[in-house]
Design a protein around this motif. Structure first.
Motif, PDB file in Angstrom:
ATOM      1  N   ALA A  92      26.477  40.466  44.396  1.00 38.21           N
ATOM      2  CA  ALA A  92      26.568  39.011  44.288  1.00 38.21           C
ATOM      3  C   ALA A  92      25.930  38.531  42.982  1.00 38.21           C
ATOM      4  CB  ALA A  92      25.892  38.350  45.484  1.00 38.21           C
ATOM      5  N   SER A  95      28.282  39.072  40.204  1.00 34.71           N
ATOM      6  CA  SER A  95      29.347  38.080  40.243  1.00 34.71           C
ATOM      7  C   SER A  95      28.870  36.727  39.709  1.00 34.71           C
ATOM      8  CB  SER A  95      29.856  37.943  41.679  1.00 34.71           C
ATOM      9  OG  SER A  95      30.886  37.004  41.741  1.00 34.71           O
ATOM     10  N   LEU A  99      30.928  36.939  36.230  1.00 36.37           N
ATOM     11  CA  LEU A  99      32.337  36.647  36.506  1.00 36.37           C
ATOM     12  C   LEU A  99      32.560  35.135  36.490  1.00 36.37           C
ATOM     13  CD1 LEU A  99      33.125  39.247  39.323  1.00 36.37           C
ATOM     14  CD2 LEU A  99      33.386  39.479  36.850  1.00 36.37           C
ATOM     15  N   ARG A 100      33.839  34.770  36.258  1.00 37.22           N
ATOM     16  CA  ARG A 100      34.150  33.350  36.223  1.00 37.22           C
ATOM     17  C   ARG A 100      35.024  32.989  37.413  1.00 37.22           C
ATOM     18  NH1 ARG A 100      36.369  33.827  30.353  1.00 37.22           N
ATOM     19  NH2 ARG A 100      36.835  35.781  31.407  1.00 37.22           N
ATOM     20  N   PHE A 101      34.553  32.064  38.202  1.00 38.48           N
ATOM     21  CA  PHE A 101      35.381  31.543  39.286  1.00 38.48           C
ATOM     22  C   PHE A 101      34.899  30.131  39.618  1.00 38.48           C
ATOM     23  CE2 PHE A 101      31.955  34.096  41.002  1.00 38.48           C
ATOM     24  CZ  PHE A 101      31.434  33.338  42.034  1.00 38.48           C
ATOM     25  N   TYR A 179      36.973  45.439  38.770  1.00 40.75           N
ATOM     26  CA  TYR A 179      35.762  44.634  38.836  1.00 40.75           C
ATOM     27  C   TYR A 179      34.632  45.379  39.519  1.00 40.75           C
ATOM     28  CZ  TYR A 179      38.249  40.781  36.839  1.00 40.75           C
ATOM     29  OH  TYR A 179      38.942  40.002  35.977  1.00 40.75           O
TER      30      TYR A 179
ATOM     31  N   TYR B   8      42.574  36.350  34.991  1.00 36.92           N
ATOM     32  CA  TYR B   8      41.639  35.341  35.446  1.00 36.92           C
ATOM     33  C   TYR B   8      41.764  35.125  36.965  1.00 36.92           C
ATOM     34  CZ  TYR B   8      39.093  31.025  35.933  1.00 36.92           C
ATOM     35  OH  TYR B   8      38.190  30.070  36.351  1.00 36.92           O
ATOM     36  N   LYS B  10      42.698  37.317  39.107  1.00 38.78           N
ATOM     37  CA  LYS B  10      42.053  38.460  39.746  1.00 38.78           C
ATOM     38  C   LYS B  10      40.528  38.293  39.738  1.00 38.78           C
ATOM     39  CE  LYS B  10      42.616  43.016  39.235  1.00 38.78           C
ATOM     40  NZ  LYS B  10      42.985  44.231  38.481  1.00 38.78           N
ATOM     41  N   GLU B  11      40.037  37.804  38.615  1.00 34.86           N
ATOM     42  CA  GLU B  11      38.585  37.630  38.488  1.00 34.86           C
ATOM     43  C   GLU B  11      38.067  36.603  39.499  1.00 34.86           C
ATOM     44  OE1 GLU B  11      37.129  37.677  34.577  1.00 34.86           O
ATOM     45  OE2 GLU B  11      35.335  36.516  35.008  1.00 34.86           O
ATOM     46  N   LYS B  12      38.884  35.551  39.709  1.00 34.73           N
ATOM     47  CA  LYS B  12      38.495  34.538  40.697  1.00 34.73           C
ATOM     48  C   LYS B  12      38.345  35.157  42.072  1.00 34.73           C
ATOM     49  CE  LYS B  12      41.540  31.179  40.530  1.00 34.73           C
ATOM     50  NZ  LYS B  12      42.327  29.952  40.320  1.00 34.73           N
ATOM     51  N   TYR B  14      37.943  38.401  42.942  1.00 31.98           N
ATOM     52  CA  TYR B  14      36.831  39.350  43.056  1.00 31.98           C
ATOM     53  C   TYR B  14      35.484  38.647  42.966  1.00 31.98           C
ATOM     54  CZ  TYR B  14      39.688  43.480  43.306  1.00 31.98           C
ATOM     55  OH  TYR B  14      40.544  44.429  43.753  1.00 31.98           O
ATOM     56  N   GLY B  15      35.397  37.691  42.078  1.00 30.71           N
ATOM     57  CA  GLY B  15      34.152  36.948  41.943  1.00 30.71           C
ATOM     58  C   GLY B  15      33.742  36.350  43.271  1.00 30.71           C
ATOM     59  N   PHE B  16      34.695  35.773  43.955  1.00 31.71           N
ATOM     60  CA  PHE B  16      34.390  35.141  45.232  1.00 31.71           C
ATOM     61  C   PHE B  16      34.088  36.181  46.309  1.00 31.71           C
ATOM     62  CE2 PHE B  16      35.340  32.805  49.134  1.00 31.71           C
ATOM     63  CZ  PHE B  16      34.468  31.741  48.943  1.00 31.71           C
ATOM     64  N   PHE B  18      32.761  39.075  45.956  1.00 29.80           N
ATOM     65  CA  PHE B  18      31.444  39.699  45.767  1.00 29.80           C
ATOM     66  C   PHE B  18      30.297  38.817  46.260  1.00 29.80           C
ATOM     67  CE2 PHE B  18      32.960  42.526  41.972  1.00 29.80           C
ATOM     68  CZ  PHE B  18      33.707  43.271  42.860  1.00 29.80           C
ATOM     69  N   ILE B  19      30.515  37.508  46.275  1.00 33.96           N
ATOM     70  CA  ILE B  19      29.419  36.648  46.748  1.00 33.96           C
ATOM     71  C   ILE B  19      29.601  36.281  48.214  1.00 33.96           C
ATOM     72  CG2 ILE B  19      28.955  35.665  44.467  1.00 33.96           C
ATOM     73  CD1 ILE B  19      30.332  33.068  45.739  1.00 33.96           C
ATOM     74  N   PRO B  21      29.283  38.068  51.109  1.00 25.71           N
ATOM     75  CA  PRO B  21      28.238  38.420  52.085  1.00 25.71           C
ATOM     76  C   PRO B  21      27.056  37.452  52.122  1.00 25.71           C
ATOM     77  CG  PRO B  21      28.999  40.381  50.955  1.00 25.71           C
ATOM     78  CD  PRO B  21      29.654  39.216  50.266  1.00 25.71           C
TER      79      PRO B  21
END
Lengths: 278, 296
Positions: A92, A95, A99-101, A179, B8, B10-12, B14-16, B18-19, B21
């Protein structure tokens, strides 16, 4: 000037030394008591070096209460939580840092602000949640919440990751690295020292925890080490068997003491950084 | 261009992912229970039967509950250890920062109580406070003072717990101050020395303002920690001490919830505690806004 400075330093050294005696004295007394026989315990003036040393209490404690299962339970909880929790936390943190989201910062602030909610304020509903699942008197209520990660650790690792240049990550991204691979083979190795220090601190926190275990664990063989020694205290104080109680307590703090002495540099740095930046 | 937007997307995801949990953990184990606590505090919840809405009754009952007043007073009273601990820790850090021999050893020794199990040291101090054979009174005897039976006397039980808390936390506070002191540039002191400032003047005009953020952090975290004090009294005074003189708020919550099954009433106290800590932390966030927690 230098001689005056040396003079002041000597005075400071003496004061620090006296302070250190007060800090470590009670613990040494605890250790010394654990080697005494029952009469020496009540000797006036106090006996600091028992003669002879009695080691039998350290044999007796294993029979006198569920000490071994206490150690096992504490280990199961602390190892499972810190290993899995460190994985989820560092993932986390990666991320959040790299990472960008959308909504990232808002979610991070939400997590961070939840630190304001103290455990006693949520422990009653949590108890009922776990009681509905039939998890009371098991280690699960003490394990499961930790698996989802530790916000302090996420915060710390995220700060730490800000010093890792983005270029490395971007380059690997262009190379088509997945990733998860970015995390596991690039980021994680870079933040290992910070992870280690945080993991140890978390492990100590779980090992020394008392409030949550006392709420969930009833049967003696399910209890964690801290509860077991507290029960030793309650049971054997009536019989004034202080050497036994002290021997059990020494066993409870010895593992953390050893870990601390081995990793003291990393731990002290980690604490110092989190305090100054916090 | 297409490849980039695909990347991008994909990054969105995976980024989400990973956070997820910690986010789920927050929702399940903190936010949901918190809302439930607040709801429960307005009911006559006993853990078994139905939860009936009773409005503010629990809170008005708290106003006239003498034991709650005692627990609250005790909890606040024991925070008197905070300024004592801060003063001692700063003095220690100043001493250690001069580079006296044995600095590392001192740092380790002073930190040992911090990492020691609170249950174990509570047991140890309980024995040390024994009126007849305890270490504390034997030490006082050397000075010609005959000490009381600390834990059994309503006037000494709180000071006894304060002394223990200061002992336990000193190393941690000292370490934070030491780190802060080491980040103060030497050039300030050199400039002050050239201006003819004495030791106290450079402390008051340079050191103290420079460590102010740390002082503030320590005060806030100590108030938060102090308001949740529990283990010590649970082990050292299992009944709340002489005339309930050592019961803390969390001790009383624990007793009401898991001893008397007055879950609604206990929840009201828990909400009270939560609000208290929320306010204290909010003040910290506000005052620290410019220097940290800035999410870029």
């Amino acid at each position: 000037m230098t001689s005056r400075r040396r003079m002041t330093n000597s005075i400071i050294f003496v004061l620090l030394f006296i302070g250190a005696v007060f800090m470590i004295g009670p613990l040494l007394w605890m250790l010394s008591t654990s080697f005494k026989d029952k009469q020496d315990v009540f000797a006036l003036p106090p006996v600091w070096i028992p003669s002879p040393f009695h080691f039998d209490k350290y044999k007796e404690i294993w029979e006198a209460g569920p000490l071994l299962s206490g150690i096992r339970n504490s280990l199961i909880i602390a190892v499972t939580v810190t290993v899995v929790g460190t994985f989820t936390s560092s993932l986390a943190a990666f991320s959040f840092a790299k990472l960008r989201f959308p909504g990232k910062n808002k979610i991070f602030l939400l997590l961070l602000s939840s630190l304001m909610i103290p455990y006693p304020a949520v422990m009653i509903p949590q108890f009922f949640m776990f009681s509905k699942l039939g998890w009371i008197d098991s280690l699960l209520p003490l394990i499961v919440p930790g698996l989802f990660g530790n916000i302090v650790m996420i915060f710390f690792l995220r700060q730490y990751l800000s010093s890792v240049p983005n270029a490395i990550i971007e380059a690997a991204k262009i190379d088509g690295s997945s990733y998860f691979r970015l995390y596991s083979s690039i980021t994680f190795p870079l933040i290992k020292p910070a992870v280690a220090a945080q993991l140890i601190l978390w492990f100590m926190g779980i090992w020394n925890d008392y409030l949550a275990p006392i709420i969930y664990l009833n049967s003696p063989e399910k209890q964690t080490l801290q509860l077991v020694i507290a029960n030793f205290n309650a049971t054997y104080a009536i019989q004034t068997d202080y050497p036994l109680i002290m021997a059990a307590s020494i066993i409870a703090l010895l593992p953390m003491l050893i870990i601390f002495l081995v990793f003291q540099k990393q731990i002290i740095e980690s604490v110092a950084i989190s305090g100054v930046k916090g | 261009m297409n490849a980039k937007s695909n990347l991008y997307r994909k990054e969105k995801i995976y980024g989400f992912l990973f956070i997820l949990p910690p986010l789920l953990g927050l929702l399940i184990f903190t936010l949901y229970p918190m809302i439930y606590s607040i709801y429960g505090s307005f009911t006559d919840w006993d853990g078994l039967g139905q939860m009936n809405w009773i409005g503010l009754s629990n809170f008005t009952d708290l106003l006239s509950d003498e034991l709650f007043h005692k627990a609250l007073f005790n909890t606040l009273f024991m925070m008197l250890g905070i300024p004592v601990g801060i003063t001692l820790a700063l003095l220690l850090a100043l001493g250690l920062n001069r580079g006296v021999p044995g600095t590392t050893a001192f740092r380790v020794i002073y930190y040992v109580p911090v990492i020691s199990s609170l249950a174990a040291v509570s047991i140890m101090w309980n024995w040390a406070y024994n009126g007849d054979y305890g270490l504390v009174n034997q030490f006082l005897d050397l000075l010609g003072i005959s000490g009381p039976n600390w834990m059994a006397n309503k006037y000494t039980v709180k000071p006894a717990l304060i002394i223990m808390a200061v002992w336990k936390g000193l190393g941690y506070t000292m370490l934070l101050y030491l780190a802060a002191l080491q980040s103060v540039s030497r050039s300030y002191y050199e400039a002050a020395e050239l201006d003819g400032a004495n030791g106290f003047q450079s402390f008051w005009n340079i050191t103290w303002p420079m460590v102010r953020p740390v002082t503030f952090f320590i005060i806030v975290t100590n108030i938060i920690g102090g308001s949740q004090i529990f283990t010590e009294m649970n082990i050292m005074t299992p009944t709340g001490g002489p005339e309930y003189a050592s019961a803390s708020v969390v001790f009383y919550i624990w007793q009401k919830a898991f001893g008397n099954f007055q879950m609604g009433y206990a929840s009201a106290m828990a909400v009270f505690l939560g609000v208290f800590i929320f306010v204290v932390t909010l003040i910290q966030f506000r005052m620290n806004e410019k220097q940290s927690f800035d999410v870029d």
